[in-house]
Design an enzyme around this catalytic site. Structure first.
Site, PDB file in Angstrom:
ATOM      1  N   GLU A 273       3.155   5.138 -11.114  1.00 34.95           N
ATOM      2  CA  GLU A 273       3.352   3.949 -10.260  1.00 34.95           C
ATOM      3  C   GLU A 273       2.417   4.070  -9.074  1.00 34.95           C
ATOM      4  OE1 GLU A 273       7.356   4.575  -8.937  1.00 34.95           O
ATOM      5  OE2 GLU A 273       8.248   3.604 -10.667  1.00 34.95           O
ATOM      6  N   GLY A 275      -0.174   3.178  -6.250  1.00 33.85           N
ATOM      7  CA  GLY A 275      -0.617   2.041  -5.464  1.00 33.85           C
ATOM      8  C   GLY A 275      -1.896   2.408  -4.740  1.00 33.85           C
ATOM      9  N   ARG A 276      -1.754   3.401  -3.877  1.00 33.38           N
ATOM     10  CA  ARG A 276      -2.854   3.856  -3.024  1.00 33.38           C
ATOM     11  C   ARG A 276      -4.143   4.126  -3.795  1.00 33.38           C
ATOM     12  NH1 ARG A 276      -1.802   6.628   1.649  1.00 33.38           N
ATOM     13  NH2 ARG A 276       0.319   6.926   0.887  1.00 33.38           N
ATOM     14  N   TYR A 315       0.567   7.581  11.488  1.00 37.51           N
ATOM     15  CA  TYR A 315       0.507   8.963  10.973  1.00 37.51           C
ATOM     16  C   TYR A 315      -0.620   9.775  11.595  1.00 37.51           C
ATOM     17  CZ  TYR A 315       2.706   6.758   6.767  1.00 37.51           C
ATOM     18  OH  TYR A 315       3.487   6.065   5.884  1.00 37.51           O
ATOM     19  N   CYS A 342      -0.165  -3.363  23.267  1.00 37.27           N
ATOM     20  CA  CYS A 342       0.279  -2.639  24.450  1.00 37.27           C
ATOM     21  C   CYS A 342       1.005  -1.372  24.014  1.00 37.27           C
ATOM     22  CB  CYS A 342       1.176  -3.531  25.295  1.00 37.27           C
ATOM     23  SG  CYS A 342       0.339  -5.040  25.799  1.00 37.27           S
ATOM     24  N   GLU A 343       0.321  -0.587  23.227  1.00 40.09           N
ATOM     25  CA  GLU A 343       0.825   0.691  22.721  1.00 40.09           C
ATOM     26  C   GLU A 343      -0.373   1.613  22.682  1.00 40.09           C
ATOM     27  OE1 GLU A 343       3.753   1.858  21.799  1.00 40.09           O
ATOM     28  OE2 GLU A 343       4.824  -0.035  22.115  1.00 40.09           O
TER      29      GLU A 343
HETATM   30  C1  LIG Z   1       5.377   3.985  -2.508  1.00 34.91           C
HETATM   31  C2  LIG Z   1       5.786   4.202  -3.898  1.00 34.91           C
HETATM   32  C3  LIG Z   1       4.819   4.247  -4.902  1.00 34.91           C
HETATM   33  C4  LIG Z   1       3.337   4.173  -4.639  1.00 34.91           C
HETATM   34  O1  LIG Z   1       2.885   5.257  -3.924  1.00 34.91           O
HETATM   35  P1  LIG Z   1       1.293   5.459  -3.698  1.00 34.91           P
HETATM   36  O2  LIG Z   1       1.222   6.538  -2.691  1.00 34.91           O
HETATM   37  O3  LIG Z   1       0.781   4.155  -3.192  1.00 34.91           O
HETATM   38  O4  LIG Z   1       0.718   5.824  -5.004  1.00 34.91           O
HETATM   39  C5  LIG Z   1       5.272   4.374  -6.202  1.00 34.91           C
HETATM   40  N1  LIG Z   1       6.585   4.438  -6.496  1.00 34.91           N
HETATM   41  C6  LIG Z   1       7.529   4.392  -5.559  1.00 34.91           C
HETATM   42  C7  LIG Z   1       8.953   4.454  -5.966  1.00 34.91           C
HETATM   43  C8  LIG Z   1       7.168   4.291  -4.226  1.00 34.91           C
HETATM   44  O5  LIG Z   1       8.109   4.258  -3.280  1.00 34.91           O
END
Ligand SMILES: *Cc1c(COP(=O)(O)O)cnc(C)c1O
Length: 417
Positions: A273, A275-276, A315, A342-343
């Site tokens: 899964e 994303g990044r 981070y 303003c941070e």
């Molecule tokens: C955030 C998340 C992802 C994606 O994480 P990446 O770091 O973007 O690969 C996949 N699965 C779950 C359940 C997440 O919370």
């Protein structure tokens, strides 16, 4: 090492800016496609391998649609993410619903779309049954806690993470689900985030294979679906390197052949899964230097702020910066690159060696394609910026317009003041 280059020239980006003022996020369409093809082809040996794009990383229907065309599914954890899938036409087991602390209406929506339901807790079985029948397919999320030795900076130690079930609860959950007539079972975990060491990811897979075999022994069911979560990291710094998908795939394959095949589990469907790793490196936050200031330190003020990209402020994350047209100019200035919130944490870079920056210079912030625009917020009344898709031929589609003050005030009622 990775080259922090941008997919446009200064002239090109200035032409784009003439039509779409900064700040904006721009995504390199072909680079995203090439990247996801590489990931999928690295796992060509794995039966039914699927990447479920974590929608939260870049929740834009155009991005989801171009990934869908590559056979990528969607990992959702909220109503809005499910609704986006519906709009894009992603449904059935092309969606995995990996949520936590979930209200029933979201499960209901996910089940209506035919999504694979991933339960974050054993108590969710009873909770689901209070409102309706269980689906035929259920996946459960594992939290190894102290059983897993290494932690990870973003997720931290598994035993401190709110997600998933303990080992004993996994067995118990499968027994309950089996006795209630659930037919198909999956197992999920996500114990690393932004992991650049493929061995960390390979060991996660190994842990899951061993657990699947233990489930077979203890509960007498065969798991059909394994989901390793996201977590493939990005080389945000130029001296870091991309995760080698083939190395990762081979490492997983070795354990698969060693652990799964002898147990008769050689047909299990595996997935990530991520994303990044999918969109992150191929999205750029483009902003303009509008002020410079010299006090105790040297500051460059830009027209983007932490509301466009939160990671550096939140981070302390490093995001590489390119000053357009000055790629080959010596980096002999030390700047804090700041936004207007303003941070004081609203800085994209602190003490960063960069070429001399003048007002009007176009500044590109790298690796903003995932968890960038999507983490945006409206503090100080800052408006969310536009998103653009850069096509291979250099043309651009605006895939989200910038917010206006009317958008920001849409939930306010000024009529009865
Ligand atoms: C955030 C998340 C992802 C994606 O994480 P990446 O770091 O973007 O690969 C996949 N699965 C779950 C359940 C997440 O919370």
């Amino acid at each position: 090492m990775n080259k922090k280059i941008v997919p446009f020239t200064e002239k090109q980006i200035r032409n784009i800016i003439a039509e779409y003022p900064t700040p904006f996020h721009i995504y390199d369409e072909m680079a995203i496609i090439d990247n996801v093809r590489k990931l999928i082809s690295a796992f060509a040996w794995a039966p039914g391998f699927k990447e479920y794009f974590a929608v939260k990383a870049t929740p834009n229907p155009y991005i989801m649609k171009l990934l869908k065309a590559e056979g990528v599914g969607a990992d959702c954890s909220s109503m809005a993410e499910l609704a986006l899938c519906e709009k894009v036409g992603i449904q059935g087991h092309d969606i995995v619903f990996s949520s936590n602390d979930t209200p029933y209406e979201e499960y209901k929506k996910a089940m209506e779309l035919g999504a694979l339901i991933n339960l974050d807790d054993i108590s969710m079985i009873e909770y689901l049954e209070k409102f309706g029948p269980l689906p035929d397919w259920i996946c459960v999320r594992y939290n190894p806690g102290p059983l897993m030795k290494e932690g990870n900076d973003i997720i931290g130690k598994p035993e401190e993470a709110k997600y998933g079930m303990t080992r004993d609860q996994i067995f118990e959950a499968f027994r309950i689900l089996r006795d209630k007539g659930v037919k198909h079972f999956g197992l999920h975990t996500m114990v690393v985030s932004n992991e650049l060491d493929p061995n960390g990811l390979i060991n996660t897979a190994k842990m899951m294979f061993e657990l699947a075999v233990d489930v077979q022994k203890n509960v007498g069911i065969n798991i059909e679906f394994l989901d390793f979560g996201g977590g493939i990291g990005l080389p945000y710094k130029p001296e870091q390197s991309f995760v080698d998908y083939n190395f990762l795939s081979n490492g997983i394959r070795n354990y698969y052949e060693e652990i799964m095949e002898p147990a008769g589990l050689g047909n299990i469907r595996m997935s990530f899964e991520c994303g990044r790793a999918i969109t992150g490196p191929y999205g750029y936050l483009v902003t303009t230097a509008i002020h410079h200031k010299h006090i105790w330190k040297e500051y460059i003020g830009v027209d983007a702020c932490m509301a466009n990209l939160m990671r550096p402020g939140m981070y302390g994350a490093y995001h590489h910066i390119t000053v357009m047209g000055k790629e080959n100019v010596p980096k002999d200035h030390l700047y804090d690159v700041a936004g207007s919130l303003c941070e004081n944490c609203d800085k994209f870079a602190i003490d960063r060696p960069l070429p001399e920056i003048n007002d009007g210079d176009v500044i590109v912030i790298h690796d903003a394609g995932a968890h960038g625009h999507s983490m945006g917020f409206n503090y100080n009344g800052k408006l969310r910026s536009a998103e653009l898709l850069l096509h291979e031929d250099g043309s651009v589609t605006r895939i989200r317009r910038a917010e206006t003050l009317d958008d920001l005030f849409a939930t306010l009622d000024f009529s009865n003041l």
